[in-house]
Design a protein around this motif. Sequence first.
Motif, PDB file in Angstrom:
ATOM      1  N   UNK A  36      60.057  47.796  28.381  1.00 16.22           N
ATOM      2  CA  UNK A  36      59.920  46.555  29.147  1.00 16.22           C
ATOM      3  C   UNK A  36      59.460  45.384  28.285  1.00 16.22           C
ATOM      4  N   UNK A  37      59.403  45.609  26.961  1.00 13.12           N
ATOM      5  CA  UNK A  37      59.083  44.523  26.038  1.00 13.12           C
ATOM      6  C   UNK A  37      59.887  44.687  24.763  1.00 13.12           C
ATOM      7  N   UNK A  38      60.453  43.583  24.297  1.00 16.77           N
ATOM      8  CA  UNK A  38      61.221  43.585  23.059  1.00 16.77           C
ATOM      9  C   UNK A  38      60.648  42.538  22.107  1.00 16.77           C
ATOM     10  N   UNK A  39      60.751  42.846  20.828  1.00 16.10           N
ATOM     11  CA  UNK A  39      60.371  41.911  19.763  1.00 16.10           C
ATOM     12  C   UNK A  39      61.634  41.539  19.018  1.00 16.10           C
ATOM     13  N   UNK A 103      69.204  37.260  28.950  1.00 22.28           N
ATOM     14  CA  UNK A 103      69.202  38.717  29.084  1.00 22.28           C
ATOM     15  C   UNK A 103      67.812  39.231  29.446  1.00 22.28           C
ATOM     16  N   UNK A 104      66.797  38.705  28.774  1.00 18.32           N
ATOM     17  CA  UNK A 104      65.429  39.145  29.065  1.00 18.32           C
ATOM     18  C   UNK A 104      65.045  38.838  30.502  1.00 18.32           C
ATOM     19  N   UNK A 107      66.898  41.175  32.863  1.00 21.47           N
ATOM     20  CA  UNK A 107      66.511  42.580  32.717  1.00 21.47           C
ATOM     21  C   UNK A 107      65.024  42.813  32.932  1.00 21.47           C
ATOM     22  N   UNK A 108      64.264  41.757  33.170  1.00 16.88           N
ATOM     23  CA  UNK A 108      62.830  41.894  33.372  1.00 16.88           C
ATOM     24  C   UNK A 108      62.076  42.303  32.119  1.00 16.88           C
ATOM     25  N   UNK A 109      62.544  41.844  30.959  1.00 18.53           N
ATOM     26  CA  UNK A 109      61.915  42.199  29.695  1.00 18.53           C
ATOM     27  C   UNK A 109      60.924  41.140  29.252  1.00 18.53           C
ATOM     28  N   UNK A 133      61.795  28.041  23.447  1.00 16.46           N
ATOM     29  CA  UNK A 133      61.273  29.195  24.185  1.00 16.46           C
ATOM     30  C   UNK A 133      60.626  28.751  25.487  1.00 16.46           C
ATOM     31  N   UNK A 134      59.806  27.713  25.408  1.00 19.93           N
ATOM     32  CA  UNK A 134      59.151  27.208  26.615  1.00 19.93           C
ATOM     33  C   UNK A 134      60.179  26.737  27.644  1.00 19.93           C
ATOM     34  N   UNK A 135      61.200  26.040  27.188  1.00 22.68           N
ATOM     35  CA  UNK A 135      62.214  25.515  28.105  1.00 22.68           C
ATOM     36  C   UNK A 135      63.028  26.635  28.733  1.00 22.68           C
ATOM     37  N   UNK A 136      63.458  27.587  27.926  1.00 20.78           N
ATOM     38  CA  UNK A 136      64.345  28.644  28.427  1.00 20.78           C
ATOM     39  C   UNK A 136      63.645  29.563  29.416  1.00 20.78           C
ATOM     40  N   UNK A 137      62.408  29.927  29.116  1.00 22.89           N
ATOM     41  CA  UNK A 137      61.714  30.836  30.036  1.00 22.89           C
ATOM     42  C   UNK A 137      61.190  30.111  31.275  1.00 22.89           C
ATOM     43  N   UNK A 138      61.017  28.794  31.176  1.00 19.70           N
ATOM     44  CA  UNK A 138      60.585  28.024  32.346  1.00 19.70           C
ATOM     45  C   UNK A 138      61.669  27.998  33.413  1.00 19.70           C
TER      46      UNK A 138
END
Length: 251
Positions: A36-39, A103-104, A107-109, A133-138
């Motif tokens: 449930x977590x990817x790097x 994708x994250x 997929x709930x990652x 990152x801030x924009x995309x996950x927001x």
Amino acid sequence: MKSWPYPRVAAHRGGGTLAPENTLAGLRTGASFGHTMVEFDAKLSADNVVFLLHDDTVERTSNGYGAAAHMRYAELAALDAGSWRDARFAGEPMPTLAQVAAFCRESGLAANVEIKPCAGRDAETGRIVGAETARLWAEDTKADIAPLLSSFSYAALEAARESAPDLPRGLLFERVPADWRAQTAALGCLSLHASHRHLDEALVERIKSAGLFILAYTVNDLDRARQLVRWGVDTICTDRIDLIGPRALDD
């Protein structure tokens, strides 16, 4: 009080050793094992598109040649970044951060976005990757866990703090230096990330006592992973996503 919302195990570069690193195929592989977590590693193309790649050059993980910093994203996207791992991954491209974020979210990652600047582009890469990152996950109003930004580059993480002040940060080290407290405090870090090879129980205790969480990389032995967790390490990053499963380190 600060909290650590991330799981015990993170899949290194998406799929560890089972899929081409830093690709959507890698992320799908990690998710297929229940992680449930990817790097993954994020850097800039010549035209400032944020995409996934670990090295400064493309030859190790693609059929291309040369410095990624000198290539526009259209050139990078045309490369085969999958065949080097296995023929069944032929044609797998180097994805953009936007594709990976989608994708994250779907997929709930949870994501650890490692900022990986090419030489001389530390601050620029940190600023752009942080903002993207801030924009995309927001865009995902259902996301419970914010992406975690990390970098070996102090300058890159400092720039990311300016462009994405609300995202959590972790400073990366191979070997934890004497001034780790000052560096992490100056950057307002939530966590310290270090090679497990240079961690011992006393050092883990000092880091935890300073109010920091710890991510240890790259841990591919289950007994060692369990030892680190006993010492107080919060998350293990592993290539052996099959051996160290998502629940393998639960209490």
